[in-house]
Design an enzyme around this catalytic site. Structure first.
Site, short mmCIF file in Angstrom:
data_model
loop_
_atom_site.label_atom_id
_atom_site.label_comp_id
_atom_site.label_asym_id
_atom_site.label_seq_id
_atom_site.Cartn_x
_atom_site.Cartn_y
_atom_site.Cartn_z
N ASP A 123 0.83 -1.20 0.00
CA ASP A 123 0.00 0.00 0.00
C ASP A 123 0.87 1.25 0.00
O ASP A 123 2.02 1.22 0.44
CB ASP A 123 -0.88 0.05 1.26
CG ASP A 123 -1.73 -1.19 1.42
OD1 ASP A 123 -2.12 -1.76 0.40
OD2 ASP A 123 -1.97 -1.58 2.58
N1 URA Z 1 -1.05 -6.17 3.84
C1 URA Z 1 -1.54 -4.91 3.90
O1 URA Z 1 -2.52 -4.66 4.57
N2 URA Z 1 -0.92 -3.96 3.21
C2 URA Z 1 0.20 -4.16 2.48
O2 URA Z 1 0.73 -3.23 1.90
C3 URA Z 1 0.68 -5.47 2.43
C4 URA Z 1 0.05 -6.46 3.12
#
Ligand code: URA
Length: 233
Positions: free
Chosen positions: A97
């Protein structure tokens, strides 16, 4: 041979059947025989095939605030903006993310990227996650068992508590799938808000001393062992 651009897969099979191919000096006449391009000596008509120098495998320590896409309509920074001296076009293996940091793989090897992300191969990804509040043993038990998300069950995970107090808890959690925002959603399902998330491990790789925003080439032996994990070797 096809990956090295010498011929099509079908023609490569014909060359093998015709006894034109040697691996480490031994003639191969079995289709599907295994050899590692770049590690084993592969010859066609007694001539070595070109080295896989065009294949790139990079490990980046992603900073906060970067997108794992190749374009962003809102003009936010892209993880590929951090790459210098990499003329080939590489793309991220899965996504972190915008607000997640840590270990991100980039490559131009499509088959490898596909397998690393495919749930069938169960490649472990480890995260250090900070949540608000004191996580309970019951929540840890539920995370271990796996939780139901709106796009399906997550499968088991391996959470361990690093520290906890009424204000916040820090956990290490290993999962073997890569559903979108999986860690945040798993914690949300058991009642906790994620305030910080960093991926520290993927397969046999860890961030090590790599500084935020920096990257390194993954060593050949590391690539071979990752390829073993996903049945490519
Ligand atoms: N899980 C998440 O919630 N976000 C990420 O970026 C990777 C794994």
């Amino acid at each position: 041979m096809a990956s090295a651009g010498l011929t099509s897969r079908r023609k490569a099979d014909e060359w093998i059947k015709a006894g034109r191919v040697k691996v480490n000096g031994q003639m191969v006449n079995e289709l599907g025989a295994r050899a590692i391009w770049g590690v084993d000596r592969i010859e066609v008509d007694c001539e070595g095939i070109p080295k896989p120098s065009a294949r790139l495998y990079l490990l980046l320590n992603k900073p906060f605030g970067y997108m794992c896409t190749l374009k962003d309509p809102q003009g936010r920074p892209l993880v590929t903006d951090l790459l210098r001296d990499i003329p080939q076009r590489v793309y991220p293996v899965g996504r972190l993310d915008f607000d997640t940091l840590g270990l991100l793989l980039l490559t131009n090897d499509g088959e490898w990227a596909y397998r690393m992300m495919h749930p069938r191969y169960q490649v472990p990804r480890t995260y250090k996650v900070t949540v608000t509040g004191e996580i309970t043993d019951e929540a840890i038990r539920l995370l271990k068992k796996g939780v139901q998300l709106k796009d399906g069950p997550t499968g088991r995970s391996k959470p361990t508590v690093i520290s906890r107090n009424p204000r916040q808890s820090i956990l290490r959690i290993t999962i073997t799938q890569g559903k979108s925002r999986q860690v945040r959603r798993m914690l949300d399902t058991v009642g906790y808000d994620t305030v910080h998330l960093i991926r520290t491990g993927f397969g046999n790789l860890t961030l090590g001393d790599l500084k935020v925003g920096e990257y390194r080439h993954i060593e050949t032996e590391e690539v071979v062992s990752l390829k073993k994990m996903v049945g490519m070797v």
